[in-house]
Design a protein around this motif. Structure first.
Motif, PDB file in Angstrom:
ATOM      1  N   ARG A  57       0.821  -1.218   0.000  1.00 41.94           N
ATOM      2  CA  ARG A  57       0.000   0.000   0.000  1.00 41.94           C
ATOM      3  C   ARG A  57       0.849   1.260   0.000  1.00 41.94           C
ATOM      4  O   ARG A  57       0.413   2.304  -0.459  1.00 41.94           O
ATOM      5  N   THR A  83       1.798   1.574  -3.687  1.00 43.61           N
ATOM      6  CA  THR A  83       0.699   2.071  -4.528  1.00 43.61           C
ATOM      7  C   THR A  83       0.186   3.426  -4.041  1.00 43.61           C
ATOM      8  O   THR A  83      -0.821   3.915  -4.533  1.00 43.61           O
ATOM      9  N   ARG A  84       0.870   3.988  -3.080  1.00 48.45           N
ATOM     10  CA  ARG A  84       0.530   5.309  -2.527  1.00 48.45           C
ATOM     11  C   ARG A  84      -0.854   5.358  -1.907  1.00 48.45           C
ATOM     12  O   ARG A  84      -1.463   6.420  -1.784  1.00 48.45           O
ATOM     13  N   ILE A  85      -1.374   4.220  -1.516  1.00 50.35           N
ATOM     14  CA  ILE A  85      -2.636   4.229  -0.777  1.00 50.35           C
ATOM     15  C   ILE A  85      -2.341   4.642   0.650  1.00 50.35           C
ATOM     16  O   ILE A  85      -3.109   5.332   1.291  1.00 50.35           O
ATOM     17  N   VAL A 103       1.550   5.823 -10.291  1.00 50.59           N
ATOM     18  CA  VAL A 103       0.740   4.713  -9.797  1.00 50.59           C
ATOM     19  C   VAL A 103      -0.276   4.281 -10.843  1.00 50.59           C
ATOM     20  O   VAL A 103      -0.642   3.109 -10.928  1.00 50.59           O
ATOM     21  N   TYR A 104      -0.721   5.250 -11.691  1.00 53.86           N
ATOM     22  CA  TYR A 104      -1.731   4.908 -12.697  1.00 53.86           C
ATOM     23  C   TYR A 104      -1.191   3.909 -13.710  1.00 53.86           C
ATOM     24  O   TYR A 104      -1.938   3.280 -14.433  1.00 53.86           O
ATOM     25  N   TYR A 150      -2.454  -3.126 -10.050  1.00 54.02           N
ATOM     26  CA  TYR A 150      -2.482  -3.519  -8.643  1.00 54.02           C
ATOM     27  C   TYR A 150      -3.726  -4.335  -8.350  1.00 54.02           C
ATOM     28  O   TYR A 150      -4.841  -3.924  -8.643  1.00 54.02           O
ATOM     29  N   PRO A 158      -5.540  -5.843  -5.150  1.00 55.68           N
ATOM     30  CA  PRO A 158      -5.530  -5.929  -3.686  1.00 55.68           C
ATOM     31  C   PRO A 158      -5.955  -7.312  -3.233  1.00 55.68           C
ATOM     32  O   PRO A 158      -6.572  -8.062  -3.990  1.00 55.68           O
ATOM     33  N   GLU A 181      -8.123  -8.094  -0.763  1.00 53.72           N
ATOM     34  CA  GLU A 181      -9.571  -8.154  -0.716  1.00 53.72           C
ATOM     35  C   GLU A 181     -10.067  -7.682  -2.065  1.00 53.72           C
ATOM     36  O   GLU A 181      -9.666  -6.631  -2.527  1.00 53.72           O
ATOM     37  N   GLY A 196     -11.557  -6.022  -4.965  1.00 54.01           N
ATOM     38  CA  GLY A 196     -12.230  -4.739  -5.144  1.00 54.01           C
ATOM     39  C   GLY A 196     -13.008  -4.691  -6.440  1.00 54.01           C
ATOM     40  O   GLY A 196     -12.497  -4.258  -7.462  1.00 54.01           O
ATOM     41  N   LYS A 206     -11.248  10.604 -17.251  1.00 52.03           N
ATOM     42  CA  LYS A 206     -11.508   9.671 -16.159  1.00 52.03           C
ATOM     43  C   LYS A 206     -12.745  10.085 -15.385  1.00 52.03           C
ATOM     44  O   LYS A 206     -13.566   9.245 -15.017  1.00 52.03           O
ATOM     45  N   SER A 249     -15.827  -2.567   0.161  1.00 55.52           N
ATOM     46  CA  SER A 249     -15.522  -3.638  -0.779  1.00 55.52           C
ATOM     47  C   SER A 249     -14.122  -3.471  -1.357  1.00 55.52           C
ATOM     48  O   SER A 249     -13.704  -4.262  -2.193  1.00 55.52           O
ATOM     49  N   ARG A 250     -13.421  -2.455  -0.921  1.00 57.21           N
ATOM     50  CA  ARG A 250     -12.040  -2.201  -1.354  1.00 57.21           C
ATOM     51  C   ARG A 250     -11.931  -1.885  -2.841  1.00 57.21           C
ATOM     52  O   ARG A 250     -10.843  -1.966  -3.403  1.00 57.21           O
ATOM     53  N   VAL A 251     -13.053  -1.574  -3.456  1.00 60.20           N
ATOM     54  CA  VAL A 251     -12.944  -1.127  -4.846  1.00 60.20           C
ATOM     55  C   VAL A 251     -12.074   0.127  -4.866  1.00 60.20           C
ATOM     56  O   VAL A 251     -11.332   0.386  -5.811  1.00 60.20           O
ATOM     57  N   ASP A 281      -9.435   0.786  -3.390  1.00 68.60           N
ATOM     58  CA  ASP A 281      -8.001   0.530  -3.536  1.00 68.60           C
ATOM     59  C   ASP A 281      -7.611   0.429  -5.005  1.00 68.60           C
ATOM     60  O   ASP A 281      -6.551   0.876  -5.416  1.00 68.60           O
ATOM     61  N   VAL A 282      -8.497  -0.218  -5.762  1.00 64.32           N
ATOM     62  CA  VAL A 282      -8.214  -0.341  -7.185  1.00 64.32           C
ATOM     63  C   VAL A 282      -8.386   1.014  -7.864  1.00 64.32           C
ATOM     64  O   VAL A 282      -7.592   1.409  -8.718  1.00 64.32           O
ATOM     65  N   VAL A 298      -8.108   4.115  -6.695  1.00 61.57           N
ATOM     66  CA  VAL A 298      -7.122   5.165  -6.479  1.00 61.57           C
ATOM     67  C   VAL A 298      -5.790   4.877  -7.152  1.00 61.57           C
ATOM     68  O   VAL A 298      -4.943   5.756  -7.222  1.00 61.57           O
ATOM     69  N   THR A 299      -5.623   3.648  -7.656  1.00 62.90           N
ATOM     70  CA  THR A 299      -4.425   3.441  -8.462  1.00 62.90           C
ATOM     71  C   THR A 299      -4.728   3.762  -9.926  1.00 62.90           C
ATOM     72  O   THR A 299      -3.904   3.538 -10.799  1.00 62.90           O
ATOM     73  N   SER A 300      -5.946   4.262 -10.176  1.00 60.41           N
ATOM     74  CA  SER A 300      -6.300   4.648 -11.536  1.00 60.41           C
ATOM     75  C   SER A 300      -6.687   6.113 -11.666  1.00 60.41           C
ATOM     76  O   SER A 300      -6.662   6.662 -12.755  1.00 60.41           O
ATOM     77  N   PHE A 344      -8.958   5.954   3.037  1.00 60.70           N
ATOM     78  CA  PHE A 344      -7.903   4.972   3.315  1.00 60.70           C
ATOM     79  C   PHE A 344      -7.862   4.552   4.769  1.00 60.70           C
ATOM     80  O   PHE A 344      -7.043   3.749   5.167  1.00 60.70           O
TER      81      PHE A 344
END
Lengths: 308, 426
Positions: A48, A51-53, A73-74, A78, A80, A82, A84, B3, B215-217, B219-220, B222-224, B409
């Motif tokens: 994390r 990925t800069r989370i 990061v884009y 990634y 995760p 869990e 997503g 986006k 649901s941790r979506v 996390d996905v 914010v990497t986009s 986060f």
């Protein structure tokens, strides 16, 4: 070494506990890099941070030698731990949405996704809702969404959890395929068998610290302590006499098929293996001699227990 | 930008394709018509079951003149004393209560209603009105006037007040006819609609942010894209759903105004006997007026929603479950509820200072202003209110995004207000 990703002295603490304590590592370009460690060791926190989370309290993350920026990061894929995914969304729509967010146009996204769906045997699921999928199924969808834009750097958090052996194998093949096409893959796991099969390099994190880093071959050899297995047809007395001062048998021989017997021997570092082979060959009807390397599982347990 | 568009269109298309959206969109107009008809329906059917009241009359003039209506029937028990009646007609008897009338009616505590359970305003009103009337007519009778009943009947008067908006001419032909009754209903319906849209769609933002986080979506995501794109995408996506819904309603109502109202009420409106129906048909038949109202409605709903949605998004980002979000939710709802309360006083005086201020201050302005608009208010007030509303939307969104980008986060226990403040400043 040409490192695509460098982590320098990253520390991260939450109220009351330290999740990462001065962790440094280097991920070689084009490697499959395993992040190992017991539950709660800090693997996910490290991912994390990459990925800069999560923002590190101190330390640096360098991508291609430059400090990692938000836009970088884009371009990372990634996945995760869990899963997503939007539960109510249809699988195909969802995969297209994520691909387009990563910069593919709709037609290209759909073209690539159809190929991937076929490859992972999930073409029939295109119109299903995510909430109707099993965990393993959802994971395949997530995997595809992660890799479809062909990023240079891929990060998977526990990619094999929730998969049966057949599908885990399928995924392994795909990960190796991605590497062969030029991607660098980082993944965290505690599935040691998968580490031996696909990792080139590993870092073992325990209690928030990097306790072991390096190429898998080197680590196993170093941990092996120059142990060899000898398969022969002599009595133990003859064998020990033959070894003489060259090497030392560890324990007694035990019989295996065809009248052969197997024994483990320790050859000191400064001894030439060839002289041991010569000595044994003369007197023991030697059939084979091979280096015994500990499994990653042994190394993992020994490293975590501090007995490596 | 691309986006943001992707996120907006995902939110939009996922929501408008849901069955619940289609059902609500089609049922809401029916519900609103129901709301408008509710007061008269309640009058018709809302009365609870008929109550029985035992009357012990010591004065001898009231009991036989009491009129048993749909609300209450009177049972005369002149033989009994008050104590006996209370004893026999107790709670088990199924009787609502005992009405005791002393010998001198106008003395203090002389008329008593002793009920077996909690009393009812309607019945109290009914009884005291009847007794007052009976006593009044008894007093008049004491003057011994001939033909008293005819005189009373001819004296009875009902005045109808026609109201107009002054245009300087004083000619009723040119002046715009106004009706506070109609304005009242329109204002109430519009205000309620706005209140409901803000709350329902605002909650939708909160729930959706929490779900994305749980649901941790996220996390996905914010990497986009950036957290701000994510938040704005969600807010604008849901806003576009709200706009679509209201546009559909507007089309339905405007269509009804243009085609159905003229067709059904083809005869001259002024020839209608019922004045209420007259104004109703007059107002809804005026397509331009209805379309204008919907334009304002849309502007205020979008502004109001955007203002609150960012707060809901910030609240959603700070918690892990919708339940945890309730505390923040309540705080966010306070100004809207206050606006509803102020709105009800619009109908007494649409130009009182409190109402004016409440319709300019952003947090209450959408609900209060939309309720005032049917009464006909200066355009500058509406424009000022809109400008302030949209300006403060930018401020709240900026503040909310600062909480949001930290909150999404954070997992674990719900943050305190102090923590939120720290996130805001970080």
């Amino acid at each position: 070494m040409d490192a695509i990703l460098k982590i320098e002295g990253v520390t991260k603490s939450y109220t009351g506990h330290v999740a990462l304590d001065d962790v440094s590592l280097e991920v070689p370009r084009g490697a499959v890099y395993g992040l190992l460690g017991p539950n709660g060791a800090g693997k996910t926190t490290l991912i994390r941070v990459i990925t800069r989370i999560t923002m590190a309290d101190s330390g640096r993350v360098l991508l291609d030698g430059k400090p990692l920026k938000a836009e970088d990061v884009y371009h990372i894929g990634y996945m995760p731990e869990e899963r997503g995914l939007y539960k109510k969304m249809r699988v195909g729509d969802q995969a297209i949405f994520f691909s387009r967010l990563k910069g593919l146009d709709r037609r290209e996204a759909e073209r690539r996704l159809r190929i991937w769906f076929d490859r992972l045997n999930i073409a029939d699921w295109w119109n299903k809702r995510v909430e109707d999928l099993s965990k393993g199924m959802a994971q395949k969808v997530q995997f595809i969404s992660t890799v479809v834009h062909e990023p240079k750097l891929l990060i998977f958090d526990e990619p094999f959890s929730g998969f049966d052996p057949i599908n885990a194998n399928l995924l392994k093949e795909e990960i190796l395929g991605l590497r062969d096409r030029g991607a660098t893959v980082i993944f965290s796991t505690h599935n040691m068998a998968s580490v031996e099969e696909i990792c080139d390099h590993i870092t073992l994190i325990n209690k928030s610290r990097n306790i072991l880093s390096g190429a898998v071959e080197d680590i196993r050899r170093a941990a092996g302590g120059n142990m060899f297995e000898v398969v022969h047809r002599a009595s133990d007395e003859v064998l020990v006499a033959a070894l003489g001062s060259h090497a030392m048998a560890v324990g007694d021989s035990c019989g295996i098929v065809g009248g052969y017997r197997s024994v483990k021997i320790h050859i000191p570092k400064d001894e030439d293996v060839r002289s041991v082979i010569a000595a044994l060959n003369d007197r023991c009807e030697l059939r084979s001699l091979r280096e015994v390397m500990p499994s990653m599982n042994d190394i993992f347990i020994r490293a975590v227990n501090g007995t490596l | 930008m691309n986006k943001l568009y992707l996120i907006v269109s995902r939110e939009f298309s996922e929501r408008v394709r849901k069955k619940s959206f289609i059902i609500v969109t089609l049922l809401m107009p029916l519900f609103m018509i129901g709301m408008m008809l509710a007061p008269s329906l309640i009058m018709l059917y809302g009365g609870s079951e008929q109550k029985q009241v035992v009357v012990v009359d010591r004065s001898g003039i009231v009991a036989d003149k009491l009129y048993s209506g749909p609300e209450v029937t009177f049972i005369l028990e002149d033989e009994m004393s008050k104590a006996e009646a209370c004893n026999i007609y107790n709670a088990e008897s199924g009787i609502f209560g005992v009405l005791y009338i002393g010998s001198t009616i106008e003395a203090r505590d002389s008329v008593q209603l002793i009920t077996n359970s909690s009393s009812s305003m309607a019945i109290e009103e009914n009884i005291s009105r009847q007794i007052s009337k009976i006593v009044e007519s008894e007093k008049l009778r004491a003057y011994d006037i001939e033909n008293l009943d005819e005189i009373l009947a001819s004296v009875k008067t009902d005045i109808e007040l026609s109201t107009f908006l002054n245009d300087g001419t004083g000619e009723e032909a040119t002046m715009e006819s106004t009706s506070s009754g109609m304005n009242y209903i329109l204002g109430l319906v519009l205000g309620m609609l706005l209140y409901m849209v803000i709350i329902i769609y605002g909650q939708m933002v909160l729930t959706s942010v929490v779900e994305e986080k749980a649901s941790r979506v996220i996390d996905v995501m914010v990497t986009s894209c950036t957290p701000f794109q994510l938040m704005m995408g969600k807010i604008l996506g849901i806003a576009s759903v709200a706009i679509t819904q209201i546009a559909i309603w507007a089309l339905l109502v405007i269509g009804a105004s243009k085609f159905i109202v003229p067709a059904v009420f083809a005869t001259d409106v002024t020839a209608m006997s019922d004045t209420m129906l007259q104004t109703l048909v007059g107002t809804f038949g005026d397509t331009t007026y209805i379309a204008m109202l919907f334009c304002y409605l849309l502007l205020f709903i979008v502004g109001g929603f955007l203002l609150y949605a960012s707060l809901y998004a910030a609240a959603g980002s700070a918690v892990d479950s919708v339940q945890d979000g309730q505390q923040f939710n309540t705080v966010i709802m306070l100004p809207i509820i206050f606006a509803m309360i102020v709105m009800t006083s619009v109908f007494n005086d649409p130009n009182s200072p409190m109402v004016l201020w409440a319709s300019l201050i952003p947090f209450t302005s959408p609900v209060v202003m939309i309720a005032r608009i049917p009464f006909g208010i200066p355009t500058w007030e509406i424009v000022t209110s809109l400008v302030l509303l949209y300006a403060s939307f930018i401020v709240t969104t900026w503040l909310a995004s600062r909480i949001y980008r930290v909150g999404i986060f954070m997992h674990g226990k719900r943050p305190s207000w102090a923590e939120l403040w720290r996130w805001l400043k970080s």
